[in-house]
Write a protein that holds these residues in place. Structure first.
Motif, PDB file in Angstrom:
ATOM      1  N   PRO A   1      23.239  33.191  19.687  1.00 35.76           N
ATOM      2  CA  PRO A   1      23.738  34.208  20.622  1.00 35.76           C
ATOM      3  C   PRO A   1      22.688  34.805  21.549  1.00 35.76           C
ATOM      4  N   LYS A   2      21.403  34.679  21.216  1.00 27.15           N
ATOM      5  CA  LYS A   2      20.380  35.252  22.099  1.00 27.15           C
ATOM      6  C   LYS A   2      20.383  34.567  23.460  1.00 27.15           C
ATOM      7  N   TYR A   3      20.944  33.374  23.555  1.00 30.23           N
ATOM      8  CA  TYR A   3      20.983  32.640  24.820  1.00 30.23           C
ATOM      9  C   TYR A   3      22.194  33.010  25.681  1.00 30.23           C
ATOM     10  N   ASN A   4      23.219  33.599  25.069  1.00 35.74           N
ATOM     11  CA  ASN A   4      24.416  33.887  25.862  1.00 35.74           C
ATOM     12  C   ASN A   4      25.144  35.153  25.403  1.00 35.74           C
ATOM     13  N   THR A   5      25.875  35.091  24.301  1.00 38.24           N
ATOM     14  CA  THR A   5      26.801  36.185  23.994  1.00 38.24           C
ATOM     15  C   THR A   5      26.135  37.523  23.703  1.00 38.24           C
ATOM     16  N   ASP A   6      24.888  37.532  23.286  1.00 39.70           N
ATOM     17  CA  ASP A   6      24.194  38.809  23.075  1.00 39.70           C
ATOM     18  C   ASP A   6      24.129  39.620  24.370  1.00 39.70           C
ATOM     19  N   TRP A   7      24.053  38.926  25.497  1.00 41.82           N
ATOM     20  CA  TRP A   7      23.945  39.614  26.789  1.00 41.82           C
ATOM     21  C   TRP A   7      25.239  40.343  27.161  1.00 41.82           C
TER      22      TRP A   7
ATOM     23  N   ALA B   1      26.771  42.477  25.651  1.00 41.43           N
ATOM     24  CA  ALA B   1      26.782  43.892  25.246  1.00 41.43           C
ATOM     25  C   ALA B   1      26.866  44.792  26.467  1.00 41.43           C
TER      26      ALA B   1
ATOM     27  N   CYS C   1      27.811  42.075  32.600  1.00 43.66           N
ATOM     28  CA  CYS C   1      27.405  40.674  32.489  1.00 43.66           C
ATOM     29  C   CYS C   1      28.556  39.727  32.809  1.00 43.66           C
TER      30      CYS C   1
ATOM     31  N   ASN D   1      20.155  40.307  32.734  1.00 44.92           N
ATOM     32  CA  ASN D   1      19.051  41.199  32.399  1.00 44.92           C
ATOM     33  C   ASN D   1      18.884  42.195  33.544  1.00 44.92           C
TER      34      ASN D   1
END
Length: 459
Positions: free
Chosen positions: A109-115, A117, A121, A161
């Motif tokens: 998820p750090k590459y996509n779904t975490d963003w 939040a 996005c 970001n």
């Protein structure tokens, strides 16, 4: 990430059958096996030949030859007949896409779904990277077996970001994040190394695409990361001339505009409703343009528009943000779409979606999906040097072929082709157009190349 995927049992069975052909020492058995193997090869060759021939018949349509984008002039046709179909339509979804299959990597998820939040996005102008990923997850073209895939989609969100200083997307981390993702898939799967990434697909939905910088001179100097040079990039940036930021196999896609916001606006102001604003623009227009890295914002085109037409009653020009911005577009006849730092902007999609004739002022821009949207029939293109003549140009069009342009523009298939739908692919929508564009690049499919090579060697 899950462990490396194993080939299905059918492949193991096929390998075992191949091995069985090598066993047995009796001459008569060898003779029988050779006869059977020869017969098997001819049956296999005939079956694949019939398959590709029928696929060709299904997907070929001699009456619908795509037209290339031509935004250098306005159509002079006076016909009141609605244009032919602007988006290819058929119920045979996989047939149109040539039975193409796409494998979507399940990245951490750090590459996509975490963003996600941050709600912006999935809704700001660069959010096509999110929308395409979500739509592919439920698409008919998705395959869970990577061995039968033609293309491999790498879902990395690099535009979410947001800067704490100006709240704009900061993409300084993009190269590192994408490099990390490539390292991951090339380590855990064999498919990147098999093709050197030529059948892998990425999204770069910001100012200068895969160059990953907001200023053109820096973007050009940095160029496209070497790790992406052999892949396919879906990017909003596109020009008709040579440019370092498109020196990669690419598909020009539209910026993201929320389909929900468009539907909400059209409920209040339908495209055929009254339009009481002649020419409209709301956005950044510098009265005293600043020299940034030896470049001026919008090449001073927006400044010229403000100086020349502010106060002209035909033009409704505003320099500040407004929550009812889309309602203003829906009330306008002509919507100005001048370049900013990059040649494209979301105004182009918003104008088309809300039925306002887009006036494109960006020399050399390459518009998205030219085989599906006949831009020369729904928009105007004005050279940057002629921006001072906008009044006369728009008056002339209004007096001649405006009604024809509007009829073409108001075709709902045109609007559909430029809007990304979240969570699913709808036939004719923007993600559908992406898939159609990829189906035209099946020469990069290692799976199909392997099948063709096997058939050639067997015959």
């Amino acid at each position: 990430m899950s462990e490396q995927k194993k080939p299905p049992q059918s492949r193991v069975f096929y390998v075992r059958m191949k091995l069985l052909h090598k066993q047995g020492n009796k001459p008569q058995q060898d003779k029988n096996n050779n006869c059977f193997h020869t017969y098997y090869k001819w049956v296999l060759w005939f079956s694949f030949s019939l398959y590709f021939f029928t696929s060709y018949l299904i997907t070929s349509n001699p009456n619908n030859t795509p037209t290339s984008a031509d935004t250098s002039h306005v159509s002079n046709s006076e016909s009141n007949v609605v244009s032919p179909t602007l988006v290819e339509s058929t119920t045979n979804t996989l047939g149109v896409l040539k039975n193409m299959k796409v494998f979507v990597y399940e990245l951490p998820p750090k590459y996509n779904t975490d963003w996600l939040a941050n709600e912006r996005c999935s809704s700001h102008l660069f959010a096509s990277e999110v929308a395409i990923h979500r739509a592919l997850l439920t698409s008919e073209v998705r395959t869970f077996d990577p061995y039968e895939a033609d293309f491999f989609f790498v879902p990395v969100y690099v535009s979410c970001n947001f800067s704490a200083v100006n709240d704009f997307p900061a993409i300084g981390h993009a190269r590192t994040l994408i490099s990390s993702a490539v390292n991951l898939v090339s380590t855990e799967y064999p498919f990147w190394n098999r093709s050197r990434g030529s059948d892998h697909v990425f999204v770069a939905s910001h100012d200068f695409g895969a160059c990953f910088h907001t200023l053109e001179d820096v973007a050009m100097a940095d160029g496209i990361p070497i790790i992406l040079k052999n892949s396919i990039v879906l990017q909003t940036f596109g020009v008709i001339h040579q440019h370092p930021c498109q020196e990669v196999e690419n598909v020009v896609i539209p910026p993201y505009v929320s389909p929900e916001s468009v539907r909400s606006t059209l409920e209040k102001f339908p495209v055929t409703g009254r339009r009481d604003i002649f020419a409209f623009f709301r956005g950044k227009m510098e009265v005293h343009p600043k020299n940034v890295s030896r470049r001026f914002y919008s090449k001073r085109v927006r400044t010229e528009i403000w100086r020349k037409f502010n106060g002209d009653r035909r033009f409704y020009l505003q320099r500040h943000r407004f929550a009812g911005y889309q309602l203003e577009i829906a009330r306008s006849v002509f919507c100005l779409c001048p370049l900013g730092w990059a040649p494209w902007s979301p105004r182009l999609v918003e104008s088309v979606a809300l039925g306002c004739v887009p006036v494109v002022i960006a020399d050399g821009i390459q518009l998205p999906f030219s085989s599906a949207v006949r831009w020369s029939e729904i928009s105007l293109s004005v050279a940057e040097r002629d921006v001072g003549k906008l009044g006369k140009i728009l008056e002339r069009v209004a007096a001649t072929n405006l009604s024809v342009i509007q009829r073409n523009l108001w075709d709902p298939r045109t609007r559909r082709a430029l809007l990304f739908n979240n969570n699913k692919v709808q036939e004719g929508d923007a993600t559908w157009q992406v898939l159609v564009s990829l189906s035209e690049k099946l020469g990069r499919s290692q799976r199909r190349s392997s099948v063709a090579g096997q058939l050639k060697s067997d015959t």
